[in-house]
Write an enzyme that holds these catalytic residues in place. Structure first.
Site, mmCIF file in Angstrom:
data_model
loop_
_atom_site.group_PDB
_atom_site.id
_atom_site.type_symbol
_atom_site.label_atom_id
_atom_site.label_comp_id
_atom_site.label_asym_id
_atom_site.label_seq_id
_atom_site.Cartn_x
_atom_site.Cartn_y
_atom_site.Cartn_z
ATOM 1 N N TYR A 1 0.823 -1.207 0.000
ATOM 2 C CA TYR A 1 0.000 0.000 0.000
ATOM 3 C C TYR A 1 0.855 1.254 0.000
ATOM 4 O O TYR A 1 2.061 1.201 0.256
ATOM 5 C CB TYR A 1 -0.962 -0.001 1.199
ATOM 6 N N ARG B 1 8.537 4.109 -4.450
ATOM 7 C CA ARG B 1 8.546 3.139 -3.341
ATOM 8 C C ARG B 1 7.586 1.985 -3.633
ATOM 9 O O ARG B 1 7.880 0.825 -3.320
ATOM 10 C CB ARG B 1 8.193 3.817 -2.018
ATOM 11 N N ARG C 1 -7.621 -20.513 -1.390
ATOM 12 C CA ARG C 1 -6.580 -20.322 -0.388
ATOM 13 C C ARG C 1 -5.489 -21.391 -0.456
ATOM 14 O O ARG C 1 -5.648 -22.499 0.055
ATOM 15 C CB ARG C 1 -7.188 -20.279 1.025
ATOM 16 N N LYS D 1 6.496 -1.960 2.046
ATOM 17 C CA LYS D 1 5.283 -1.341 2.610
ATOM 18 C C LYS D 1 4.107 -2.311 2.488
ATOM 19 O O LYS D 1 3.206 -2.154 1.654
ATOM 20 C CB LYS D 1 4.978 0.002 1.932
ATOM 21 N N GLU E 1 11.552 2.717 14.478
ATOM 22 C CA GLU E 1 10.721 3.804 13.941
ATOM 23 C C GLU E 1 9.396 3.830 14.682
ATOM 24 O O GLU E 1 9.168 3.042 15.599
ATOM 25 C CB GLU E 1 10.496 3.607 12.441
ATOM 26 N N LEU F 1 10.922 1.309 7.309
ATOM 27 C CA LEU F 1 10.345 1.706 6.032
ATOM 28 C C LEU F 1 11.087 2.941 5.515
ATOM 29 O O LEU F 1 11.312 3.878 6.281
ATOM 30 C CB LEU F 1 8.865 2.055 6.219
#
Ligand code: PDD
Length: 283
Positions: A33, A52, A100, A147, A179, A203
């Site tokens: 995301y 990114r 799945r 991310k 972070e 990140l």
């Protein structure tokens, strides 16, 4: 009022937007995301978010759902359709919907969803008050540079911070701050901004990237190194950066006052510098 959101090529009212229960982000957190802020109806640091995203997708061998130009168009169209002046655009790509099984599904198209969140960013009352932070162990996986939508550790961390009357949690590993749960972490000591160097442990923040570049132009000294939570307690100033907060001063960490307990001068100046330049470059 209902928003118009984007799902796989269509703009639809949010109540009509659906994704399969077999979507791999739902079942496995198998998604990437980005969150881009919007100021004055324009996108901030968009190109860096695209870069990114490209890197994150590459690291987990996931296809781009569209071209970067189309992604920009989706962002702009959502901002336009929802009349967003200030806030953000959230976008997510997943490895699509398939029965799945753990391995990647063959020839399954990716899912792309995006939506806007209108909210005041410039007039944030926390700019004046500063924020409180609590520290906690970093219990995340080893590829925090990606991310990923798998954010359970951050959800738990943020919930703990909020339950302790703080705004952000600083995660600590081997004694060093990694972070924030959803932000990059900095301290200031003797006029130098200290922040952890990029690695798999954090990140690569888009706001961090722009801010560090601007600091260089403005001759603000940077000390890119690991720092401990004890060093943070004794810092002159501390702050966070993210797409949704820009630069936000910290006035308290684990109940210890930072500096004189009010937002410090350098962090406030960095916020101004960042906003001025980011607005100029907005698309
Ligand atoms: N979070 N570190 C983590 C773990 C983050 O989740 C974020 C952003 C950042 C700052 O990155 P950037 O400057 O690119 O926003 C650092 C976003 C805002 C979120 O999850 O909502």
């Amino acid at each position: 009022m209902s928003r118009t959101v984007y799902v796989n090529g269509e703009y639809v009212p949010e109540e009509d937007a659906t994704v399969s229960i077999f979507d791999r982000a739902f079942l496995f957190g198998d998604g990437i995301y980005e969150v881009t802020s919007v100021l004055g109806g324009k996108l901030i640091d968009f190109e860096a978010h695209v870069q990114r995203l490209d890197r994150s997708l590459g690291e987990i061998s996931m296809d781009w759902p569209c071209t970067p130009e189309e992604l920009l168009e989706v962002h702009r169209e959502l901002v336009r359709l929802n009349n967003v002046v200030e806030g953000g655009v959230y976008m997510q790509v997943t490895r699509g919907s398939a029965d799945r099984e753990f391995p990647f599904p063959a020839e399954t198209p990716t899912t792309l969803v995006a939506f806007t969140q209108a909210r005041p960013l410039l007039d944030n009352p926390r700019v004046k008050t500063g924020i409180r932070v609590v520290s906690m162990p970093d219990i995340r996986w080893q590829r925090r540079d990606i991310k990923s939508t798998a954010l359970l550790a951050q959800v738990l961390g943020k919930e703990r911070a909020v339950s302790e009357n703080a705004y952000e949690g600083w995660m600590v590993e081997d004694g060093y701050v990694t972070e924030g749960t959803s932000s990059s972490a900095y301290i200031i000591k003797d006029g130098k901004v200290v922040t952890r160097p990029l690695s798999n442990s954090i990140l690569p923040g888009v706001t961090r990237r722009t801010l560090l570049h601007l600091m260089q132009e403005c001759d603000v000294e940077l000390d890119e190194r690991l720092f401990t939570i004890e060093e943070a307690y004794a810092a002159d100033e501390a702050f966070i950066t993210s797409a949704s907060t820009f630069v936000l001063s910290i006035v308290d960490i684990d109940g210890r006052k930072i500096g004189d307990g009010t937002p410090g001068p350098l962090a406030r100046r960095l916020r101004e510098i960042y906003l001025e330049e980011a607005l100029k470059a907005a698309v």
